[in-house]
Design an enzyme around this catalytic site. Structure first.
Site, PDB file in Angstrom:
ATOM      1  N   SER A  95      30.457  32.870  40.603  1.00  0.00           N
ATOM      2  CA  SER A  95      30.383  33.847  41.275  1.00  0.00           C
ATOM      3  C   SER A  95      30.447  32.558  43.085  1.00  0.00           C
ATOM      4  O   SER A  95      32.000  32.084  43.453  1.00  0.00           O
ATOM      5  CB  SER A  95      29.490  34.633  42.167  1.00  0.00           C
ATOM      6  OG  SER A  95      28.845  35.540  42.517  1.00  0.00           O
ATOM      7  N   ASP A 217      34.765  43.558  36.057  1.00  0.00           N
ATOM      8  CA  ASP A 217      33.698  42.769  37.489  1.00  0.00           C
ATOM      9  C   ASP A 217      34.115  43.317  38.105  1.00  0.00           C
ATOM     10  O   ASP A 217      34.817  43.896  38.964  1.00  0.00           O
ATOM     11  CB  ASP A 217      34.768  41.679  36.801  1.00  0.00           C
ATOM     12  CG  ASP A 217      33.867  40.322  37.898  1.00  0.00           C
ATOM     13  OD1 ASP A 217      32.520  41.054  38.530  1.00  0.00           O
ATOM     14  OD2 ASP A 217      33.719  39.402  38.461  1.00  0.00           O
ATOM     15  N   HIS A 245      29.488  40.667  35.975  1.00  0.00           N
ATOM     16  CA  HIS A 245      30.298  39.497  36.903  1.00  0.00           C
ATOM     17  C   HIS A 245      29.455  38.148  36.275  1.00  0.00           C
ATOM     18  O   HIS A 245      29.727  36.836  37.255  1.00  0.00           O
ATOM     19  CB  HIS A 245      29.107  39.716  37.999  1.00  0.00           C
ATOM     20  CG  HIS A 245      29.457  38.794  39.033  1.00  0.00           C
ATOM     21  ND1 HIS A 245      31.588  38.707  39.203  1.00  0.00           N
ATOM     22  CD2 HIS A 245      29.021  37.950  39.894  1.00  0.00           C
ATOM     23  CE1 HIS A 245      31.451  38.137  40.855  1.00  0.00           C
ATOM     24  NE2 HIS A 245      30.073  37.392  40.865  1.00  0.00           N
TER      25      HIS A 245
END
Length: 267
Positions: A95, A217, A245
């Site tokens: 991320s 996502d 995610h």
């Protein structure tokens, strides 16, 4: 302060193996890698850590000034590499940590040999010609909700971020991770994450790079993965048949396999 204690550094795998550094995202800690760790540590020396303000890091080392910019988190990464004298590191960032890895590699290029960007997003806010997945109003509302009721926000948002509603235990784990984070530190990390715009840093990436996205996502739509891939010369884009995610939790075998395939032949 000792960097190993400050960032709760853990090293596993063969001492003479090629080095992997695993970096968690917002609201998480190194425990998020536990399901991919056995496969990665068979032949790699794996370094795990918690950013200051997360997990079992040393809270007294936290500074709002330092951690109000992604460069502060990148400094944590470089400090760890210097403390352990790591070279030719393959940095795996989940991320927002994907972009932290980009900044760390720019700050200390002699330390890094490859980047793996897991569900990356250089900018979360839509703009002309770019889809980040959120409007500016969406992000303002998200941050306002987080700051007014962090625990409630965590319970509501974690299942959305995780996806996989048929596996509620995954969302519950992420909720628990969010709730274990100090709300003030989480507020700063959230603003740093969701208001960042690192698109201009992608052109400077010169090491072999894997962009690893999920088929679905809610936080980093596939347009983002394509954008990152297009901006980094020679990068490899792999789409996992996974939702959510956090593929290191929802699809750990596929995630580990994709990382290892790339590292075998990064160029």
């Amino acid at each position: 302060m000792d960097v190993r204690r400050r960032n709760n550094v853990v090293v596993t795998g063969p001492e003479d193996g090629p080095v992997l550094v695993l970096a968690h995202g917002f609201g998480c800690d190194q425990n998020m890698w536990r399901l991919v760790l056995p496969a990665l540590a068979r032949r790699h020396r794996v370094v795990l850590f918690d950013y200051v303000g997360s997990g079992r890091s040393e809270p007294s080392a936290w500074s709002e000034e330092r951690y109000s910019a992604l460069a502060g988190y990148a400094r944590d990464v470089v400090d760890i590499c210097e403390e352990l004298d790591l070279r030719d590191v393959a940095f795996v960032g989940h991320s927002v940590s994907a972009m932290v890895g980009v900044l760390a590699a720019q700050a200390a290029p002699e330390r890094f040999g490859a980047l793996v960007m897991v569900a990356p997003s250089p900018c979360y806010i839509d703009s002309d010609g770019y889809r980040g997945g959120f409007s500016a109003e969406d992000i303002d509302e998200l941050l306002e909700s987080l700051e007014s009721n962090y625990l409630g926000w965590s319970a509501a948002m974690a299942p959305v971020i995780m996806g996989n509603p048929d596996r509620p235990e995954l969302g519950e784990e992420l909720t628990g991770s969010f709730c274990a984070t100090d709300p003030e530190m989480a507020r700063v990390f959230a603003r740093t994450t969701f208001l960042s715009d690192s698109r201009g840093d992608l052109d400077g990436v010169s090491v072999p790079t894997l962009v690893l996205e999920c088929a679905q996502d809610a936080i980093a739509p596939r347009e983002v993965g394509t954008y990152v891939h297009d901006r980094i010369p020679g990068s490899v884009l792999v789409t996992l048949e996974a939702t959510g995610h956090c593929p290191q939790l929802s699809a750990p075998q596929a995630t580990a396999a994709a990382i290892l395939r790339f590292l075998e032949h990064p160029r």
